[in-house]
Design a protein around this motif. Structure first.
Motif, PDB file in Angstrom:
ATOM      1  N   THR A 142      42.514  38.631  29.541  1.00  0.00           N
ATOM      2  CA  THR A 142      42.963  40.076  28.603  1.00  0.00           C
ATOM      3  C   THR A 142      44.300  40.022  28.540  1.00  0.00           C
ATOM      4  O   THR A 142      45.152  38.969  29.168  1.00  0.00           O
ATOM      5  CB  THR A 142      42.439  41.130  29.784  1.00  0.00           C
ATOM      6  OG1 THR A 142      43.329  41.105  30.991  1.00  0.00           O
ATOM      7  CG2 THR A 142      41.335  41.315  29.852  1.00  0.00           C
ATOM      8  N   ASP A 193      46.927  38.060  30.985  1.00  0.00           N
ATOM      9  CA  ASP A 193      46.982  38.788  32.475  1.00  0.00           C
ATOM     10  C   ASP A 193      46.466  37.833  33.495  1.00  0.00           C
ATOM     11  O   ASP A 193      47.135  37.978  34.440  1.00  0.00           O
ATOM     12  CB  ASP A 193      45.890  39.871  32.388  1.00  0.00           C
ATOM     13  CG  ASP A 193      46.582  40.936  31.356  1.00  0.00           C
ATOM     14  OD1 ASP A 193      47.729  41.046  31.139  1.00  0.00           O
ATOM     15  OD2 ASP A 193      45.571  41.741  30.655  1.00  0.00           O
ATOM     16  N   ARG A 194      45.372  37.041  33.352  1.00  0.00           N
ATOM     17  CA  ARG A 194      44.815  36.599  34.569  1.00  0.00           C
ATOM     18  C   ARG A 194      45.873  35.188  34.725  1.00  0.00           C
ATOM     19  O   ARG A 194      46.287  34.912  36.027  1.00  0.00           O
ATOM     20  CB  ARG A 194      43.328  35.881  34.039  1.00  0.00           C
ATOM     21  CG  ARG A 194      42.552  36.912  34.104  1.00  0.00           C
ATOM     22  CD  ARG A 194      41.013  36.474  34.059  1.00  0.00           C
ATOM     23  NE  ARG A 194      40.216  37.580  33.820  1.00  0.00           N
ATOM     24  CZ  ARG A 194      39.753  38.393  34.775  1.00  0.00           C
ATOM     25  NH1 ARG A 194      39.936  38.296  35.596  1.00  0.00           N
ATOM     26  NH2 ARG A 194      38.787  39.318  34.067  1.00  0.00           N
ATOM     27  N   ILE A 251      48.886  35.425  34.088  1.00  0.00           N
ATOM     28  CA  ILE A 251      50.210  35.873  34.517  1.00  0.00           C
ATOM     29  C   ILE A 251      50.042  35.886  36.431  1.00  0.00           C
ATOM     30  O   ILE A 251      51.002  35.699  37.049  1.00  0.00           O
ATOM     31  CB  ILE A 251      50.558  37.049  34.011  1.00  0.00           C
ATOM     32  CG1 ILE A 251      51.069  37.134  32.757  1.00  0.00           C
ATOM     33  CG2 ILE A 251      51.436  38.099  35.143  1.00  0.00           C
ATOM     34  CD1 ILE A 251      51.184  38.306  32.234  1.00  0.00           C
ATOM     35  N   ALA A 252      48.899  36.121  36.676  1.00  0.00           N
ATOM     36  CA  ALA A 252      48.775  36.117  38.233  1.00  0.00           C
ATOM     37  C   ALA A 252      49.154  34.748  38.961  1.00  0.00           C
ATOM     38  O   ALA A 252      49.666  34.836  39.933  1.00  0.00           O
ATOM     39  CB  ALA A 252      47.402  36.467  38.645  1.00  0.00           C
ATOM     40  N   THR A 253      48.839  33.664  38.145  1.00  0.00           N
ATOM     41  CA  THR A 253      49.107  32.595  38.640  1.00  0.00           C
ATOM     42  C   THR A 253      50.638  32.274  38.468  1.00  0.00           C
ATOM     43  O   THR A 253      51.096  31.889  39.592  1.00  0.00           O
ATOM     44  CB  THR A 253      48.494  31.271  37.636  1.00  0.00           C
ATOM     45  OG1 THR A 253      46.978  31.600  37.752  1.00  0.00           O
ATOM     46  CG2 THR A 253      48.701  30.114  37.973  1.00  0.00           C
ATOM     47  N   ARG A 302      43.265  31.101  30.695  1.00  0.00           N
ATOM     48  CA  ARG A 302      42.135  31.279  31.183  1.00  0.00           C
ATOM     49  C   ARG A 302      40.910  31.986  30.353  1.00  0.00           C
ATOM     50  O   ARG A 302      41.219  32.644  29.429  1.00  0.00           O
ATOM     51  CB  ARG A 302      42.626  32.439  32.250  1.00  0.00           C
ATOM     52  CG  ARG A 302      43.452  32.179  33.283  1.00  0.00           C
ATOM     53  CD  ARG A 302      42.604  31.002  34.401  1.00  0.00           C
ATOM     54  NE  ARG A 302      41.379  31.615  34.819  1.00  0.00           N
ATOM     55  CZ  ARG A 302      41.118  32.538  35.782  1.00  0.00           C
ATOM     56  NH1 ARG A 302      42.413  33.011  36.307  1.00  0.00           N
ATOM     57  NH2 ARG A 302      39.742  32.979  35.692  1.00  0.00           N
TER      58      ARG A 302
END
Lengths: 324, 324
Positions: free
Chosen positions: B72, B93-94, B96-98, B68
């Motif tokens: 971060t 981090d972004r 990981i949300a996926t 992404r």
């Protein structure tokens, strides 16, 4: 000196930091509340255990009292962008790593007590932190709205609704079949003193004492049992403890909370502003002695918390001397 | 116009962006590779699907080609602080949300194709993105070290060891019992043209074609099938495709790759620098016709990728006219 404390989240953690400051060489076991644990986005979150671990391990967000310092929120932003629910509980990125490790270990079959020990291996909180039980216990709150009564998770009531919906009842789901985690009963039985920090008496200390065998162990230990009131005047020191007390029909006062623990307490500390309730509190216990003292109970800083811890220990020693 | 493309990660995604630019009104179905999927920290990661989704949806890190933008790494830092493994694969981090959303939906019982559709509902990539199969297929690489032969996950070989350990064999574990995801066979059968973008022929296109029924569908579709060489000269355009080709005994050249697909190709594009291989490539196909053209195949930017897409479509139409 061996000290065992039953602790919830912020209030408990800050008191424990003071206790460690007051008696750095003590052997301290903390029995932590797990009933406000919640699964969010597939991750097992243990708010009270983590608050104690982060506070004593130097990772806490000082200002808010929970969560990590230097936190970022990229995952939460993205989860919201995907429309993932619930959106009323925001997990920080650093905090999420803790939950990922916990969830992974639980999935692999480790009990929560072993997981907590592994997490503390990093944080080195200076105490032995034991979840009160390895079984799953959840605090649910029965609330009423237009559609009738329904039970919601404590976190939803607390975080989403800020405890502003009247709670008809607070239940610890699963508590009857829960068993104390390894070491919990021994820590109470073998302690030189047992402390109830100024944690929420209903939803933090309550579930700990409700795990079958724990309240009995606290009642029968040879160690003096002393507690600190989380209520000053008619208001909780922080948080929304008033709503939880009202839901259980307990008066929101230092005496009201002392009454909840009258069967197990040898000593109880109230704030100096509640000095006039001391005599009434000492009369609460039907057998044995309940000593009550009025001392400053506001934890402005670590020093203030340490002074409270010293007062609690002093009250414990005097209770012990009296019994001997 | 209905176009179906079989795509891996970065090369495929960048080509597809050019294709969308060239024919914005086309009805494009992308059949994505899932064999480099991996479970990390309990999260289901689908690198190729995500690279296509992020690239076409405007969320990709342009410079590195995967992951992404504005990423971060708080979670990864903390996981490392806990000593969590593996540490050779860093999740942003972004990103990981996926993976959290995907893992949650898979745990709830949704097939990967439904999960991918749900994720794309946010990203709106402008194509229909289908995992080639809803079953779990994993590329493993057999490597040799001092202790003998062992099979490691493709990602470990690729990301941790940078494909520098000789691969004795590359296997698609689970492929024999996999079935095409809903819509995959239909997308190939009903397409006006089928395109093989310049993706890794061994570990990206390879697993897609190896799902039982897929290669047969590509071979028997009425649509012309055209591909673009991921090799220019004797080197892959990007990445470490050379190592994967060598492990399968295929010459690292545009002709070598064309040979892998000789049974299904109607057209093949090579770079202008490989113009002298055109005649040899056209002679590869034993029945039917294989047309080969040399055009610029470096995707400097979206315009260059769009020009490649136009060349591929032009080659497809001329193949079709020839057959008619």
């Amino acid at each position: 000196m061996s000290i065992t404390a039953l602790a919830g989240g912020i209030g408990g953690a800050r008191f424990l930091r003071g206790l460690l400051h007051a008696v750095p060489d003590a052997d301290i076991t903390v029995i932590g509340n797990v009933a406000d644990d919640i699964t969010l986005h597939g991750l097992h979150v243990s708010p009270d255990l983590d608050t104690v671990m982060y506070t004593l391990g130097g990772g806490i967000n000082e200002e808010q009292g929970w969560g990590r310092e230097d936190e970022t929120f990229s995952v939460a932003e993205e989860l919201a962008a995907y429309g993932a629910h619930p959106q009323w509980f925001t997990l920080g990125d650093r905090d999420i790593a803790t939950h990922i490790v916990r969830t992974q270990m639980l999935s692999a079959g480790y009990p929560l007590s072993a997981v907590t020990e592994a997490l503390c291996d990093r944080w080195r909180p200076g105490v032995r932190l034991l979840p009160v039980t390895d079984e799953r216990v959840e605090t649910h709150v029965v609330v009423a709205d237009d559609t009738g009564m329904r039970a919601i998770h404590f976190q939803e009531w607390w975080v989403r609704w800020h405890a502003r919906i009247a709670a008809a009842r607070i239940m610890f789901v699963g508590i009857d079949s829960a068993t104390p985690a390894p070491g919990v009963i021994e820590a109470i039985t073998n302690a030189d003193v047992v402390i109830l920090p100024p944690s929420n008496p209903v939803v933090s200390i309550g579930p700990i004492l409700s795990v079958p065998g724990v309240r009995e162990a606290v009642a029968s230990t040879d160690a003096p049992v002393v507690g600190l009131s989380p209520i000053i005047g008619a208001a909780p020191v922080r948080g929304m403890a008033g709503a939880t007390l009202r839901s259980t029909g307990v008066e929101v006062s230092a005496a009201g909370v002392a009454g909840m623990f009258r069967d197990i307490l040898d000593g109880w500390l109230v704030d100096t502003s509640d000095a006039d309730s001391v005599a009434g509190i000492e009369a609460l216990r039907t057998e044995g002695h309940l000593r009550c003292r009025a001392v400053p109970l506001l934890m402005h800083d670590v020093e203030a918390a340490a002074a409270m811890a010293r007062e609690a220990l002093d009250l414990a020693w005097s209770s012990r001397r009296q019994d001997a």
